[in-house]
Design a protein around this motif. Sequence first.
Motif, PDB file in Angstrom:
ATOM      1  N   ASN A  26      37.056  47.229  38.521  1.00 57.54           N
ATOM      2  CA  ASN A  26      35.942  48.150  38.273  1.00 57.54           C
ATOM      3  C   ASN A  26      34.686  47.317  38.078  1.00 57.54           C
ATOM      4  N   PRO A  27      33.604  47.635  38.797  1.00 58.62           N
ATOM      5  CA  PRO A  27      32.420  46.797  38.705  1.00 58.62           C
ATOM      6  C   PRO A  27      31.888  46.734  37.282  1.00 58.62           C
ATOM      7  N   GLY A  28      31.250  45.626  36.941  1.00 58.93           N
ATOM      8  CA  GLY A  28      30.645  45.520  35.617  1.00 58.93           C
ATOM      9  C   GLY A  28      30.730  44.153  34.990  1.00 58.93           C
ATOM     10  N   GLN A  29      31.874  43.484  35.160  1.00 60.32           N
ATOM     11  CA  GLN A  29      31.929  42.143  34.575  1.00 60.32           C
ATOM     12  C   GLN A  29      32.917  41.230  35.274  1.00 60.32           C
ATOM     13  N   GLY A  30      32.671  39.929  35.082  1.00 65.60           N
ATOM     14  CA  GLY A  30      33.559  38.925  35.663  1.00 65.60           C
ATOM     15  C   GLY A  30      34.814  38.777  34.823  1.00 65.60           C
ATOM     16  N   GLY A  31      35.779  38.050  35.365  1.00 68.21           N
ATOM     17  CA  GLY A  31      36.971  37.683  34.593  1.00 68.21           C
ATOM     18  C   GLY A  31      37.980  38.795  34.389  1.00 68.21           C
ATOM     19  N   GLN A  32      37.899  39.882  35.157  1.00 69.10           N
ATOM     20  CA  GLN A  32      38.885  40.957  35.018  1.00 69.10           C
ATOM     21  C   GLN A  32      40.090  40.687  35.915  1.00 69.10           C
ATOM     22  N   VAL A  71      23.458  39.813  48.033  1.00 67.45           N
ATOM     23  CA  VAL A  71      23.056  40.514  46.806  1.00 67.45           C
ATOM     24  C   VAL A  71      23.834  41.829  46.666  1.00 67.45           C
ATOM     25  N   HIS A  72      24.614  41.907  45.603  1.00 64.28           N
ATOM     26  CA  HIS A  72      25.468  43.071  45.322  1.00 64.28           C
ATOM     27  C   HIS A  72      24.782  43.910  44.246  1.00 64.28           C
ATOM     28  N   LEU A  73      24.273  45.054  44.674  1.00 70.00           N
ATOM     29  CA  LEU A  73      23.504  45.892  43.748  1.00 70.00           C
ATOM     30  C   LEU A  73      24.404  46.901  43.043  1.00 70.00           C
ATOM     31  N   MET A  74      24.697  46.629  41.776  1.00 71.44           N
ATOM     32  CA  MET A  74      25.399  47.611  40.942  1.00 71.44           C
ATOM     33  C   MET A  74      24.318  48.344  40.157  1.00 71.44           C
ATOM     34  N   VAL A  75      23.602  49.195  40.920  1.00 73.15           N
ATOM     35  CA  VAL A  75      22.345  49.780  40.457  1.00 73.15           C
ATOM     36  C   VAL A  75      22.312  51.240  40.913  1.00 73.15           C
ATOM     37  N   MET A  99      34.278  35.150  44.413  1.00 75.43           N
ATOM     38  CA  MET A  99      35.007  34.589  43.265  1.00 75.43           C
ATOM     39  C   MET A  99      34.035  34.119  42.208  1.00 75.43           C
ATOM     40  N   GLY A 100      34.189  34.654  41.003  1.00 77.12           N
ATOM     41  CA  GLY A 100      33.352  34.252  39.883  1.00 77.12           C
ATOM     42  C   GLY A 100      34.066  33.209  39.045  1.00 77.12           C
ATOM     43  N   SER A 101      34.923  33.693  38.143  1.00 76.11           N
ATOM     44  CA  SER A 101      35.579  32.756  37.216  1.00 76.11           C
ATOM     45  C   SER A 101      36.458  31.728  37.926  1.00 76.11           C
ATOM     46  N   SER A 102      37.100  32.089  39.031  1.00 75.10           N
ATOM     47  CA  SER A 102      37.980  31.116  39.699  1.00 75.10           C
ATOM     48  C   SER A 102      37.209  29.908  40.215  1.00 75.10           C
ATOM     49  N   PRO A 154      31.061  32.321  46.098  1.00 75.22           N
ATOM     50  CA  PRO A 154      31.060  32.210  44.637  1.00 75.22           C
ATOM     51  C   PRO A 154      30.019  33.150  44.022  1.00 75.22           C
ATOM     52  N   SER A 155      30.419  33.795  42.919  1.00 73.91           N
ATOM     53  CA  SER A 155      29.510  34.723  42.233  1.00 73.91           C
ATOM     54  C   SER A 155      28.885  34.036  41.033  1.00 73.91           C
ATOM     55  N   ILE A 156      27.562  33.991  41.023  1.00 75.45           N
ATOM     56  CA  ILE A 156      26.876  33.274  39.936  1.00 75.45           C
ATOM     57  C   ILE A 156      26.940  33.992  38.595  1.00 75.45           C
ATOM     58  N   VAL A 204      36.020  41.372  49.468  1.00 73.79           N
ATOM     59  CA  VAL A 204      36.710  41.773  48.228  1.00 73.79           C
ATOM     60  C   VAL A 204      36.017  41.081  47.064  1.00 73.79           C
ATOM     61  N   ASP A 205      36.025  41.750  45.916  1.00 69.33           N
ATOM     62  CA  ASP A 205      35.250  41.266  44.765  1.00 69.33           C
ATOM     63  C   ASP A 205      35.939  41.683  43.477  1.00 69.33           C
ATOM     64  N   GLY A 206      36.393  40.662  42.729  1.00 69.66           N
ATOM     65  CA  GLY A 206      36.951  40.918  41.407  1.00 69.66           C
ATOM     66  C   GLY A 206      38.394  40.489  41.269  1.00 69.66           C
ATOM     67  N   GLY A 207      38.633  39.551  40.353  1.00 69.10           N
ATOM     68  CA  GLY A 207      40.007  39.152  40.032  1.00 69.10           C
ATOM     69  C   GLY A 207      40.711  38.330  41.093  1.00 69.10           C
ATOM     70  N   ILE A 208      39.944  37.700  41.994  1.00 64.99           N
ATOM     71  CA  ILE A 208      40.591  36.880  43.037  1.00 64.99           C
ATOM     72  C   ILE A 208      40.831  35.472  42.464  1.00 64.99           C
ATOM     73  N   LEU A 256      26.177  32.843  48.643  1.00 70.96           N
ATOM     74  CA  LEU A 256      26.000  32.912  47.197  1.00 70.96           C
ATOM     75  C   LEU A 256      26.008  34.398  46.832  1.00 70.96           C
ATOM     76  N   HIS A 257      27.000  34.787  46.043  1.00 69.58           N
ATOM     77  CA  HIS A 257      27.122  36.204  45.672  1.00 69.58           C
ATOM     78  C   HIS A 257      26.338  36.443  44.386  1.00 69.58           C
ATOM     79  N   ILE A 258      25.431  37.420  44.443  1.00 63.05           N
ATOM     80  CA  ILE A 258      24.476  37.636  43.354  1.00 63.05           C
ATOM     81  C   ILE A 258      24.646  39.065  42.834  1.00 63.05           C
ATOM     82  N   ASP A 259      25.185  39.187  41.641  1.00 59.64           N
ATOM     83  CA  ASP A 259      25.518  40.494  41.060  1.00 59.64           C
ATOM     84  C   ASP A 259      24.365  41.016  40.214  1.00 59.64           C
ATOM     85  N   VAL A 260      23.755  42.078  40.680  1.00 54.03           N
ATOM     86  CA  VAL A 260      22.640  42.678  39.933  1.00 54.03           C
ATOM     87  C   VAL A 260      23.144  43.960  39.270  1.00 54.03           C
TER      88      VAL A 260
HETATM   89  C1  DX5 Z   1      32.112  42.395  39.093  1.00 56.02           C
HETATM   90  C2  DX5 Z   1      31.222  41.578  40.002  1.00 56.02           C
HETATM   91  C3  DX5 Z   1      31.893  40.378  40.523  1.00 56.02           C
HETATM   92  C4  DX5 Z   1      32.295  39.356  39.506  1.00 56.02           C
HETATM   93  C5  DX5 Z   1      33.621  38.790  39.947  1.00 56.02           C
HETATM   94  O1  DX5 Z   1      31.498  43.581  38.776  1.00 56.02           O
HETATM   95  O2  DX5 Z   1      30.807  42.349  41.098  1.00 56.02           O
HETATM   96  O3  DX5 Z   1      31.181  39.781  41.587  1.00 56.02           O
HETATM   97  O4  DX5 Z   1      31.374  38.314  39.341  1.00 56.02           O
HETATM   98  O5  DX5 Z   1      34.108  37.942  38.958  1.00 56.02           O
HETATM   99  P1  DX5 Z   1      35.597  37.437  38.937  1.00 56.02           P
HETATM  100  O6  DX5 Z   1      35.864  36.695  40.208  1.00 56.02           O
HETATM  101  O7  DX5 Z   1      35.647  36.536  37.731  1.00 56.02           O
HETATM  102  O8  DX5 Z   1      36.497  38.632  38.788  1.00 56.02           O
END
Ligand code: DX5
Length: 219
Positions: free
Chosen positions: A140-146, A65-69, A196-199, A7-9, A174-178, A32-36
């Motif tokens: 595309n990295p950047g936000q949840g719920g895509q 820890v997933h560094l989008m940095v 998984m974030g929003s799910s 789960p992504s916080i 895998v990360d995003g939209g699952i 615990l998936h941690i998006d920075v």
């Molecule tokens: C997106 C993040 C994801 C995000 C996934 O840039 O890396 O980890 O939280 O969110 P969902 O599961 O809602 O697509």
Amino acid sequence: MKNLLCPSILSADFSILGEQIKEIAANGADYLHIDVMDGMFVPQISFGMPVIKSIRKVTDLFFDVHLMVEKPERYIDDFAGCGADGITIHMEACDDPAAALTKIRKLGLRAGAAISPGTSVERFAEVYDKLDMALVMTVNPGQGGQKYIENSTPRIMQTRKFFEDKGIDMDIQVDGGITRDNIERVIKSGANVIVMGSSVFKGDVGENTRFFAEKMKGL
Ligand code: DX5
Ligand code: ZN
């Protein structure tokens, strides 16, 4: 390969973050998936070391820890110091991904490399022997719920085949939209570490976590 639920916080309710982390831990989450996010590699800014340090006190869960940095090599020591168990850097963000991954491993952490949807899967060839996990971004990295990018499915298959051909049993994340609708497909395509974030965090967090943990056991 063991399937792991992460789960992504990013989609959690930060006003009760500690409670929600305990809830996913109690209901079968593995990591615990941690998006920075730094506002440079991606436009958004999420959170950083102080938050990670603080939630380290409430759980023993593996901190992924997933560094989008940009130039994440600048921060590897800091993230190790605040409680990361694994650090994933983006191939696109690093001057020398191999050196960054070697450094992560030297600190005793698991090293991950991520590719965004527009990046060739072949980039894993540069670092395959320095990796504990390969992250194929499915949005595309950047936000949840895509929405899941459909072209990700062949990319997951290509990544699994790349490592299999080298005789490596790689963790493929895998990360995003699952969602409940596509989790089976991504796992059958070769992914085994599922973010998984929003799910997970939309609705009943405990119930969602249990659902996915059970579902993944059977796949
Ligand atoms: C997106 C993040 C994801 C995000 C996934 O840039 O890396 O980890 O939280 O969110 P969902 O599961 O809602 O697509
Ligand atoms: Zn992520």
